[in-house]
Motif scaffolding. Structure first.
Motif, PDB file in Angstrom:
ATOM      1  N   TRP A  39       0.837  -1.204   0.000  1.00  0.00           N
ATOM      2  CA  TRP A  39       0.000   0.000   0.000  1.00  0.00           C
ATOM      3  C   TRP A  39       0.877   1.262   0.000  1.00  0.00           C
ATOM      4  O   TRP A  39       0.622   2.203  -0.763  1.00  0.00           O
ATOM      5  CB  TRP A  39      -0.920  -0.007   1.228  1.00  0.00           C
ATOM      6  CG  TRP A  39      -1.702   1.243   1.369  1.00  0.00           C
ATOM      7  CD1 TRP A  39      -2.767   1.645   0.617  1.00  0.00           C
ATOM      8  CD2 TRP A  39      -1.470   2.296   2.310  1.00  0.00           C
ATOM      9  NE1 TRP A  39      -3.218   2.875   1.034  1.00  0.00           N
ATOM     10  CE2 TRP A  39      -2.441   3.282   2.075  1.00  0.00           C
ATOM     11  CE3 TRP A  39      -0.541   2.487   3.340  1.00  0.00           C
ATOM     12  CZ2 TRP A  39      -2.502   4.468   2.834  1.00  0.00           C
ATOM     13  CZ3 TRP A  39      -0.611   3.655   4.093  1.00  0.00           C
ATOM     14  CH2 TRP A  39      -1.579   4.624   3.839  1.00  0.00           C
ATOM     15  N   ARG A  42       2.491   1.700  -3.442  1.00  0.00           N
ATOM     16  CA  ARG A  42       1.541   2.147  -4.469  1.00  0.00           C
ATOM     17  C   ARG A  42       1.078   3.572  -4.199  1.00  0.00           C
ATOM     18  O   ARG A  42       0.893   4.355  -5.126  1.00  0.00           O
ATOM     19  CB  ARG A  42       0.337   1.213  -4.528  1.00  0.00           C
ATOM     20  CG  ARG A  42       0.733  -0.147  -5.049  1.00  0.00           C
ATOM     21  CD  ARG A  42      -0.450  -0.944  -5.527  1.00  0.00           C
ATOM     22  NE  ARG A  42      -0.019  -2.295  -5.851  1.00  0.00           N
ATOM     23  CZ  ARG A  42      -0.815  -3.247  -6.269  1.00  0.00           C
ATOM     24  NH1 ARG A  42      -2.104  -3.016  -6.426  1.00  0.00           N
ATOM     25  NH2 ARG A  42      -0.351  -4.436  -6.554  1.00  0.00           N
ATOM     26  N   SER A  43       0.876   3.909  -2.924  1.00  0.00           N
ATOM     27  CA  SER A  43       0.403   5.253  -2.578  1.00  0.00           C
ATOM     28  C   SER A  43       1.450   6.289  -2.947  1.00  0.00           C
ATOM     29  O   SER A  43       1.118   7.393  -3.388  1.00  0.00           O
ATOM     30  CB  SER A  43       0.114   5.368  -1.082  1.00  0.00           C
ATOM     31  OG  SER A  43      -0.881   4.463  -0.721  1.00  0.00           O
ATOM     32  N   HIS A  46       1.403   6.543  -6.854  1.00  0.00           N
ATOM     33  CA  HIS A  46       0.162   7.098  -7.393  1.00  0.00           C
ATOM     34  C   HIS A  46      -0.921   6.916  -6.334  1.00  0.00           C
ATOM     35  O   HIS A  46      -1.373   5.790  -6.109  1.00  0.00           O
ATOM     36  CB  HIS A  46      -0.198   6.372  -8.698  1.00  0.00           C
ATOM     37  CG  HIS A  46      -1.191   7.121  -9.523  1.00  0.00           C
ATOM     38  ND1 HIS A  46      -2.458   7.408  -9.065  1.00  0.00           N
ATOM     39  CD2 HIS A  46      -1.102   7.671 -10.763  1.00  0.00           C
ATOM     40  CE1 HIS A  46      -3.109   8.082 -10.009  1.00  0.00           C
ATOM     41  NE2 HIS A  46      -2.307   8.261 -11.042  1.00  0.00           N
ATOM     42  N   ASP A  48      -4.021   7.307  -6.017  1.00  0.00           N
ATOM     43  CA  ASP A  48      -5.273   6.629  -6.341  1.00  0.00           C
ATOM     44  C   ASP A  48      -5.103   5.104  -6.341  1.00  0.00           C
ATOM     45  O   ASP A  48      -6.000   4.372  -5.936  1.00  0.00           O
ATOM     46  CB  ASP A  48      -5.779   7.112  -7.711  1.00  0.00           C
ATOM     47  CG  ASP A  48      -7.162   6.547  -8.004  1.00  0.00           C
ATOM     48  OD1 ASP A  48      -8.064   6.765  -7.177  1.00  0.00           O
ATOM     49  OD2 ASP A  48      -7.321   5.876  -9.042  1.00  0.00           O
ATOM     50  N   ARG A  49      -3.942   4.637  -6.768  1.00  0.00           N
ATOM     51  CA  ARG A  49      -3.713   3.172  -6.783  1.00  0.00           C
ATOM     52  C   ARG A  49      -3.628   2.636  -5.366  1.00  0.00           C
ATOM     53  O   ARG A  49      -4.098   1.538  -5.080  1.00  0.00           O
ATOM     54  CB  ARG A  49      -2.427   2.839  -7.557  1.00  0.00           C
ATOM     55  CG  ARG A  49      -2.644   2.861  -9.062  1.00  0.00           C
ATOM     56  CD  ARG A  49      -1.528   2.169  -9.797  1.00  0.00           C
ATOM     57  NE  ARG A  49      -1.461   0.753  -9.482  1.00  0.00           N
ATOM     58  CZ  ARG A  49      -0.348   0.029  -9.504  1.00  0.00           C
ATOM     59  NH1 ARG A  49       0.791   0.588  -9.825  1.00  0.00           N
ATOM     60  NH2 ARG A  49      -0.373  -1.242  -9.204  1.00  0.00           N
ATOM     61  N   ARG A  52      -7.256   2.441  -4.048  1.00  0.00           N
ATOM     62  CA  ARG A  52      -7.979   1.288  -4.619  1.00  0.00           C
ATOM     63  C   ARG A  52      -7.486  -0.011  -4.016  1.00  0.00           C
ATOM     64  O   ARG A  52      -8.272  -0.929  -3.771  1.00  0.00           O
ATOM     65  CB  ARG A  52      -7.773   1.227  -6.137  1.00  0.00           C
ATOM     66  CG  ARG A  52      -8.437   2.344  -6.748  1.00  0.00           C
ATOM     67  CD  ARG A  52      -8.496   2.444  -8.221  1.00  0.00           C
ATOM     68  NE  ARG A  52      -9.434   3.511  -8.379  1.00  0.00           N
ATOM     69  CZ  ARG A  52     -10.733   3.347  -8.257  1.00  0.00           C
ATOM     70  NH1 ARG A  52     -11.255   2.167  -8.109  1.00  0.00           N
ATOM     71  NH2 ARG A  52     -11.522   4.370  -8.333  1.00  0.00           N
ATOM     72  N   TYR A  53      -6.199  -0.093  -3.796  1.00  0.00           N
ATOM     73  CA  TYR A  53      -5.622  -1.294  -3.170  1.00  0.00           C
ATOM     74  C   TYR A  53      -6.234  -1.486  -1.777  1.00  0.00           C
ATOM     75  O   TYR A  53      -6.662  -2.588  -1.423  1.00  0.00           O
ATOM     76  CB  TYR A  53      -4.098  -1.126  -3.072  1.00  0.00           C
ATOM     77  CG  TYR A  53      -3.402  -2.277  -2.392  1.00  0.00           C
ATOM     78  CD1 TYR A  53      -3.131  -3.456  -3.075  1.00  0.00           C
ATOM     79  CD2 TYR A  53      -3.022  -2.185  -1.054  1.00  0.00           C
ATOM     80  CE1 TYR A  53      -2.507  -4.518  -2.451  1.00  0.00           C
ATOM     81  CE2 TYR A  53      -2.390  -3.239  -0.416  1.00  0.00           C
ATOM     82  CZ  TYR A  53      -2.129  -4.400  -1.131  1.00  0.00           C
ATOM     83  OH  TYR A  53      -1.509  -5.452  -0.509  1.00  0.00           O
TER      84      TYR A  53
END
Ligand SMILES: CC(C)(COP(=O)(O)OP(=O)(O)OC[C@H]1O[C@@H](n2cnc3c(N)ncnc32)[C@H](O)[C@@H]1OP(=O)(O)O)[C@@H](O)C(=O)NCCC(=O)NCCS
Length: 129
Positions: A39, A42-43, A46, A48-49, A52-53
């Motif tokens: 997390w 990805r954060s 980006h 948003d990714r 969503r994760y």
């Protein structure tokens, strides 16, 4: 034979609101250590990714909690239920601690599918005995 099925739909905007209110503390409550690392990665790349994760993990864990019939009551906890991925991308459930023992003692295995689209993340889980 089928032991249980569970489904969940999660409003991504509610996850965003919890993140805004509680910051990383919220993610740390929901995610296992391995998931938290993913997390954060990805954060950082980006936002948003990352969101969503977190939303798909949230819905998958709720779906699993229903499929085993416990809901979010012990030995089920958010962090003991980890959602990982096979090299193919297929999600798999990895259990930890007392939940792993509880699940193994009953001879159970789980199958999971997750999806998300704009404002919603959803999951479906089948547990076999
Ligand atoms: C299962 C749970 C995680 C879902 O919570 P939620 O996100 O607020 O609600 P959702 O809309 O996603 O799901 C609700 C549905 O889950 C189902 N559900 C509730 N407890 C369940 C359980 N132990 N096993 C399987 N499914 C369950 C019910 O069908 C419920 O719908 P209903 O209230 O119309 O009967 C949560 O209700 C829970 O932990 N329940 C068990 C523990 C508990 O607090 N029980 C209260 C007893 S007084």
């Amino acid at each position: 034979m089928i032991f249980g099925v569970g489904t969940d739909i999660c409003d991504v905007r509610r996850i965003q609101a919890s993140l805004t209110r509680h910051g990383e503390r919220f993610a740390k409550k929901i995610l296992s250590d391995a998931e938290l690392a993913t997390w954060q990665r990805r954060s950082t790349r980006h936002g948003d990714r990352g969101l969503r994760y977190l939303a798909t993990r949230f819905s998958a864990k709720e779906a699993f909690s229903k499929a085993i019939g416990l809901g979010m009551t012990l030995p089920m906890t958010w962090r003991r239920c980890e959602i990982a991925s096979l090299p193919s991308g297929q999600p798999v459930i990895i259990l930890h601690g007392e939940l792993k023992t509880w699940f193994a003692e009953r001879g159970l295995s789980a199958h999971l599918s997750v999806t998300d689209e704009t404002d919603y993340a959803a999951s479906f889980c089948v547990v076999e005995k």
